[in-house]
Design a protein around this motif. Structure first.
Motif, PDB file in Angstrom:
ATOM      1  N   HIS A   8       0.809  -1.226   0.000  1.00  0.00           N
ATOM      2  CA  HIS A   8       0.000   0.000   0.000  1.00  0.00           C
ATOM      3  C   HIS A   8       0.839   1.271   0.000  1.00  0.00           C
ATOM      4  O   HIS A   8       0.294   2.369  -0.067  1.00  0.00           O
ATOM      5  CB  HIS A   8      -0.979  -0.008   1.176  1.00  0.00           C
ATOM      6  CG  HIS A   8      -1.936  -1.156   1.084  1.00  0.00           C
ATOM      7  ND1 HIS A   8      -2.936  -1.218   0.147  1.00  0.00           N
ATOM      8  CD2 HIS A   8      -2.008  -2.311   1.778  1.00  0.00           C
ATOM      9  CE1 HIS A   8      -3.596  -2.348   0.268  1.00  0.00           C
ATOM     10  NE2 HIS A   8      -3.052  -3.025   1.250  1.00  0.00           N
ATOM     11  N   ALA A  50      -6.156   0.468  -6.597  1.00  0.00           N
ATOM     12  CA  ALA A  50      -5.981   0.702  -5.156  1.00  0.00           C
ATOM     13  C   ALA A  50      -7.179   1.449  -4.584  1.00  0.00           C
ATOM     14  O   ALA A  50      -7.642   1.150  -3.479  1.00  0.00           O
ATOM     15  CB  ALA A  50      -4.692   1.483  -4.905  1.00  0.00           C
ATOM     16  N   SER A  92      -6.384  -2.365  -3.202  1.00  0.00           N
ATOM     17  CA  SER A  92      -5.031  -2.867  -3.427  1.00  0.00           C
ATOM     18  C   SER A  92      -4.645  -2.632  -4.881  1.00  0.00           C
ATOM     19  O   SER A  92      -5.452  -2.890  -5.779  1.00  0.00           O
ATOM     20  CB  SER A  92      -4.958  -4.370  -3.127  1.00  0.00           C
ATOM     21  OG  SER A  92      -3.723  -4.897  -3.582  1.00  0.00           O
TER      22      SER A  92
END
Length: 165
Positions: free
Chosen positions: A67, A79, A84
């Motif tokens: 991350h 993301a 993600s």
């Protein structure tokens, strides 16, 4: 010749012939919720600004700290939508949102093609990608407000010396 030089030469070519790298969204472009899509693209821009740009794959760096790794444009959108940068599938609602964001990005590229290939062009910077994401988000907000997404500038024909058009 460096990768940065390649991008500079490409931009000089575009400028010489008065060609825009990005085009406005066409009036026929549709998105069921352009404000939601714009929000996703703004968040993706924030993500790239925070972690940096990675080229060649969705993300790079320490796999134990996924991350906070640099991401490509696709990884940034993933993301935000999926949580993600390494995930590209989710619920039907998430997948539809990703398609909407991707369609808007693809629509803006003057020469068509994939935003990933554009993002992965050698010499492309995080600032370039952030600017592209933000300008596409703004075009979507203009669409939602019923405003023109932008004006197409007329392209002057290229003339050979002494030629009459």
């Amino acid at each position: 010749m460096t990768a940065q030089t390649d991008v500079q030469e490409f931009r000089a070519f575009l400028q010489e012939f008065n060609i825009q790298e990005f085009r406005p969204l066409r009036p026929t472009f549709t998105d069921p919720n352009p404000r939601e899509t714009a929000s996703i693209l703004d968040q993706a821009a924030d993500y790239v600004a925070r972690v940096g740009l990675h080229q060649g794959m969705w993300w790079g760096g320490d796999p134990l700290d996924i991350h906070n790794c640099p991401v490509c444009i696709s990884g940034a959108v993933s993301a935000v939508i999926y949580g993600s940068p390494a995930t590209h599938r989710g619920t039907p609602e998430q997948d539809a949102l990703r398609r909407r964001a991707w369609n808007a990005l693809r629509e803006r590229l003057s020469f068509g093609g994939s935003p990933v290939f554009w993002s992965d062009t050698p010499g492309r910077t995080a600032e370039d990608v952030v600017g592209f994401l933000r300008s596409t988000a703004e075009a979507l907000r203009r669409l939602a407000d019923g405003l023109p997404a932008g004006e197409h500038r007329p392209v002057e024909p290229v003339r050979v010396q002494g030629e009459r058009l």
